[in-house]
Design a protein around this motif. Structure first.
Motif, mmCIF file in Angstrom:
data_model
loop_
_atom_site.group_PDB
_atom_site.id
_atom_site.type_symbol
_atom_site.label_atom_id
_atom_site.label_comp_id
_atom_site.label_asym_id
_atom_site.label_seq_id
_atom_site.Cartn_x
_atom_site.Cartn_y
_atom_site.Cartn_z
ATOM 1 N N ASP A 1 0.868 -1.173 0.000
ATOM 2 C CA ASP A 1 0.000 0.000 0.000
ATOM 3 C C ASP A 1 0.907 1.225 0.000
ATOM 4 O O ASP A 1 1.539 1.539 1.021
ATOM 5 N N PRO A 2 1.021 1.940 -1.125
ATOM 6 C CA PRO A 2 1.964 3.061 -1.189
ATOM 7 C C PRO A 2 1.591 4.219 -0.274
ATOM 8 O O PRO A 2 2.459 4.991 0.137
ATOM 9 N N LYS A 3 0.312 4.347 0.074
ATOM 10 C CA LYS A 3 -0.124 5.467 0.932
ATOM 11 C C LYS A 3 0.435 5.323 2.342
ATOM 12 O O LYS A 3 0.885 6.295 2.950
ATOM 13 N N THR A 4 0.392 4.108 2.860
ATOM 14 C CA THR A 4 0.844 3.878 4.238
ATOM 15 C C THR A 4 2.197 3.182 4.314
ATOM 16 O O THR A 4 2.706 2.936 5.400
ATOM 17 N N LYS A 5 2.774 2.884 3.129
ATOM 18 C CA LYS A 5 4.042 2.148 3.057
ATOM 19 C C LYS A 5 3.965 0.856 3.882
ATOM 20 O O LYS A 5 4.864 0.523 4.642
ATOM 21 N N THR A 6 2.849 0.165 3.684
ATOM 22 C CA THR A 6 2.602 -1.093 4.390
ATOM 23 C C THR A 6 2.658 -2.256 3.421
ATOM 24 O O THR A 6 2.048 -2.217 2.351
ATOM 25 N N ILE A 7 3.384 -3.289 3.811
ATOM 26 C CA ILE A 7 3.505 -4.517 3.024
ATOM 27 C C ILE A 7 2.604 -5.585 3.635
ATOM 28 O O ILE A 7 2.521 -5.718 4.858
ATOM 29 N N PHE A 8 1.929 -6.340 2.790
ATOM 30 C CA PHE A 8 1.058 -7.425 3.244
ATOM 31 C C PHE A 8 1.618 -8.748 2.736
ATOM 32 O O PHE A 8 2.007 -8.868 1.564
ATOM 33 N N TYR A 9 1.662 -9.740 3.620
ATOM 34 C CA TYR A 9 2.260 -11.013 3.247
ATOM 35 C C TYR A 9 1.661 -12.155 4.057
ATOM 36 O O TYR A 9 0.985 -11.951 5.059
ATOM 37 N N GLN A 10 1.949 -13.381 3.598
ATOM 38 C CA GLN A 10 1.561 -14.612 4.289
ATOM 39 C C GLN A 10 2.837 -15.322 4.735
ATOM 40 O O GLN A 10 3.852 -15.258 4.038
ATOM 41 N N SER A 11 2.792 -15.994 5.898
ATOM 42 C CA SER A 11 4.004 -16.650 6.369
ATOM 43 C C SER A 11 3.699 -17.866 7.229
ATOM 44 O O SER A 11 2.546 -18.148 7.570
ATOM 45 N N THR A 12 4.786 -18.550 7.621
ATOM 46 C CA THR A 12 4.715 -19.728 8.487
ATOM 47 C C THR A 12 5.122 -19.392 9.915
ATOM 48 O O THR A 12 5.612 -20.257 10.643
ATOM 49 N N GLU A 13 4.925 -18.149 10.328
ATOM 50 C CA GLU A 13 5.378 -17.731 11.661
ATOM 51 C C GLU A 13 4.744 -18.543 12.781
ATOM 52 O O GLU A 13 5.293 -18.622 13.881
ATOM 53 N N ASN A 14 3.597 -19.160 12.525
ATOM 54 C CA ASN A 14 2.917 -19.969 13.540
ATOM 55 C C ASN A 14 3.013 -21.458 13.236
ATOM 56 O O ASN A 14 2.104 -22.226 13.542
ATOM 57 N N GLY A 15 4.133 -21.868 12.660
ATOM 58 C CA GLY A 15 4.356 -23.285 12.379
ATOM 59 C C GLY A 15 4.386 -23.560 10.896
ATOM 60 O O GLY A 15 3.601 -22.997 10.128
ATOM 61 N N SER A 16 5.262 -24.457 10.468
ATOM 62 C CA SER A 16 5.473 -24.691 9.039
ATOM 63 C C SER A 16 4.262 -25.298 8.349
ATOM 64 O O SER A 16 4.148 -25.218 7.120
#
Length: 733
Positions: free
Chosen positions: A377-392
């Protein structure tokens, strides 16, 4: 066995004895469509960020419509276009907006070519004037509107054309296109399959230039397949297919200037035998990015091309001792600084670079993987992503600022969470499922993940499934050869630990793949439930070489595909066979494609462990498979002959002791039936008895009509004949 805390509830649920009134799942249930889930159709966000559009079909009327819906309410707001209002089109099956949403490309009479590629009859519809224009009388490929919607570019007979929609004038950009020789603007077979793209041309931001790739496949060896069909004589399909170590297409990059009607050849540098897996215009209409990958695929250069001066320069180089993954994550900010993902710290993470390729900061970090990059989001310089931070085996959605601060977890249910964001990143639709929960779709605020409304759930499916004998998976890790391997297990209902059960192993095992995930039933999962109801314990295992547990775990198999992962699959069965409730003399394995390569190796190299194996569409020698995939992990057979030969099942047929079923489709353009035919001949010459089945004209998926029902009946019968359930072990029916 280690049982992780996060799945304790699943374990407790799995050990509950189901009532005797439950029905066992049958193949008719599986392939007759009993267990259908409601899902959201593929949707696209409109530029206003308040609406999304869906392609809806009225099957009774034979028409199609593009309908717009409100994110906030879910109510239909308008119909953008209905085919019943068009003259000359009964219905359309695909559509694409121009960047400014002034026009639509509509696709009809679509026919498949390979896995991703198609051709069809296409039209352009002007949403302001309501005019409908056919692009060409011929079937064309990849029609794409310029950003302002004034022109459309497409490929016909391997050449690129541009049509001015106001005047109707058609300009032929290239003239050297020729079947099985020169391809302009679309990918050759191996690029399409292994780099996952078809359209190899791109409009720049101002719509006055087109960058495109040219594939010279003149010297690429040809492969032919007989097509048996229904006629008296069979026909042949002939196409260029570079096997490992063979000649690839010669690739080149070009830029066509529409104002000057001139094409320039781009000199990317002193590269030999290389790939261009991605091209993408930056936010500067005169700056093109190109990714250049060496043949070993362990050095990737990101190059910026000044289209006006026709000069190219490397801005970033990514290297790896094994290979560099190619992604679609490159995203340019307004000032042409850019987002990039990399495994260079041992885990896949997000990085921010300035427009000259200087690292500004590593945005995410930790012993977990970014598994999907959704955007910025260029307005807020926020990146959105998905990850395995809560287990693979789980996935969650997060947001973080480009400076790496203010990270937020936007989803809260344990399982698989996947987001689809509105164009302005105000909302996202979350798709959620887990091993015990079918798909749920909910709308959330992107800024904090707050639930706005529920869209779709599948509670009726859960009620329907309650009538059947279904035992939830137990998730755990298994210590094998110094690594903790993810595993799921399905036990028969009414499981008795004092009895011995035959073991059936499911796996795929390919590099970076994942069999073991906290997700809801696939079609195969219902088959595994059916087998469990017959008295089998079914397990799924991810050996070393699979994904989402860091680069070291994934890349340990480099230059030795079929060594470490086969050792793990054999040793895992040996460990499981030592458990009191598993019959160590009654264990089998199956797999499809790479999984078939693995199951073949397992019964040969593990002939003292596995009693039976099923291999569907397997690679039997890596010398038979394509250059890009195979060399990524193995280099060439000329450089690594022992890695190819020592780990290919075709060279170990003399070790066969158990029951082996080999299955393939003759129309498989991916893993050629040559693999199975050569395996059959090797087995025959070794005087080894086995079973085999060939499906005429079926591709790598082996489907169509009654084919899947026949295939799974064949495999089920083979399992029951060769993995005997002890007489004292019965279904709980």
């Amino acid at each position: 066995m280690k049982l992780t805390y996060g799945f304790l509830a699943l374990f407790l649920l799995a050990t509950t004895v189901l009532t005797a009134q439950k029905k066992a799942i049958t193949l008719e249930d599986i392939w007759g469509g009993t267990f259908r889930q409601e899902r959201m159709e593929a949707l696209q966000s409109l530029n206003n960020g308040e609406e999304y559009v869906v392609l809806n079909f009225d099957r009774s009327a034979g028409t199609s419509a593009i309908d717009a819906y409100s994110y906030k309410t879910g109510e239909k707001t308008r119909t953008i276009l209905n085919s019943k209002d068009l003259e000359g089109i009964q219905y359309f099956s695909e559509y694409e907006f121009s960047e400014n949403e002034s026009k639509l490309v509509l696709g009809t009479e679509i026919e498949s070519i390979y896995r991703h590629s198609t051709r069809g009859i296409f039209y352009v519809y002007d949403l302001q004037t309501n005019e409908l224009k056919k692009i060409s009388e011929e079937k064309i490929k990849e029609p794409t509107l310029s950003p302002n919607g004034e022109k459309v570019a497409y490929v016909f007979k391997n050449d690129i054309f541009v049509k001015d929609l106001s005047s109707g004038k058609v300009t032929q950009v290239t003239t050297d296109g020729e079947m099985n020789k020169i391809i302009n603007g679309v990918a050759d077979w191996v690029y399409e399959e292994e780099f996952s793209f078809v359209r190899a041309f791109q409009w720049n931001k101002s719509g006055d230039k087109i960058a495109f790739l040219k594939f010279d496949e003149t010297e690429v060896p040809e492969f032919s397949m007989d097509v048996y069909g229904q006629d008296l004589y069979q026909t042949q399909t002939v196409f260029k297919y570079p096997k490992a170590g063979e000649k690839n297409s010669e690739i080149s990059l070009h830029i066509y200037d529409l104002q000057q009607n001139k094409t320039s050849d781009v000199n990317l540098g002193d590269y030999k035998d290389f790939y261009i897996p991605r091209i993408k215009w930056t936010n500067d209409a005169n700056v093109l990015s190109a990714q250049v990958l060496n043949r070993h695929q362990n050095v990737l250069d990101l190059i910026f091309v000044d289209a006006e001066a026709n000069k190219a320069g490397v801005v970033l180089t990514e290297t790896d001792e094994a290979y560099v993954d190619v992604t679609d994550n490159l995203t340019f900010l307004e000032d042409n600084s850019f987002i990039w993902t990399s495994e260079k710290d041992g885990w896949n993470h997000i990085y921010l670079y300035d427009k000259n390729g200087k690292l500004k900061n590593q945005v995410t970090r930790g012993n977990w993987e970014v598994t999907n990059y959704y955007g910025l989001d260029p307005k807020t310089k926020t990146i959105f992503y998905q990850s395995t931070e809560n287990g693979s085996i789980n996935r969650d959605v997060f947001s973080v600022r480009t400076n790496g601060k203010n990270k937020k977890q936007l989803t809260d249910k344990v399982g698989q969470n996947s987001a689809d964001f509105s164009a302005d990143f105000t909302y996202f639709i979350n798709s959620y499922n887990s091993a015990t929960t079918p798909y749920e779709f909910t709308l959330h605020l992107a800024k904090n993940g707050k639930l706005v409304r529920e869209i779709v759930n599948n509670e009726e499916l859960l009620e329907q499934m309650a009538e059947y004998e279904i035992v939830p998976k137990e998730f755990s890790t298994l210590a094998v050869n110094g690594a903790d391997l993810n595993m799921w297990m399905i036990k028969p209902a009414g499981f008795d630990p004092a009895k011995e059960y035959p073991l059936f192993v499911s796996q795929y095992s390919g590099p970076g793949s994942q069999e073991v995930g906290n997700r809801f039933h696939s079609t195969n999962d219902y088959w595994y439930q059916m087998l469990a109801s017959k008295g089998y314990i079914v397990v799924g295992i991810d050996p070393r070489g699979t994904g989402f547990k860091g680069a070291a775990f994934k890349k340990v198999t480099q230059k030795e595909l079929g060594k470490y992962e086969v050792e793990d699959i054999i040793e895992a069965a040996r460990i499981l066979g030592s458990r009191d409730y598993i019959d160590e003399d009654n264990m089998g394995i199956w797999g499809w494609s790479y999984g078939g390569f693995m199951s073949s190796n397992a019964i040969l190299k593990g002939n003292d462990v596995y009693k039976m194996a099923i291999a569907v569409a397997p690679v039997t020698s890596w010398r038979f498979y394509d250059s890009i995939y195979t060399e990524r992990y193995m280099t060439t057979p000329q450089e690594n002959p022992s890695g190819y030969d020592e780990n290919s099942p075709i060279n170990h047929v003399e070790k066969l002791k158990g029951d082996y079923l080999l299955i393939h489709g003759t129309g498989d353009d991916n893993v050629h039936v040559q693999n199975t035919m050569r395996m059959i001949e090797a087995l025959v010459q070794a005087n080894k008895q086995f079973d085999w089945a060939i499906y005429p004209d079926k591709n790598h998926g082996i489907y169509g009509g009654n084919t899947r029902m026949h295939l799974y009946t064949l495999m089920t019968n083979f399992i029951e004949e060769n993995l005997k359930v002890n007489s004292n072990i019965k279904s709980s029916l």
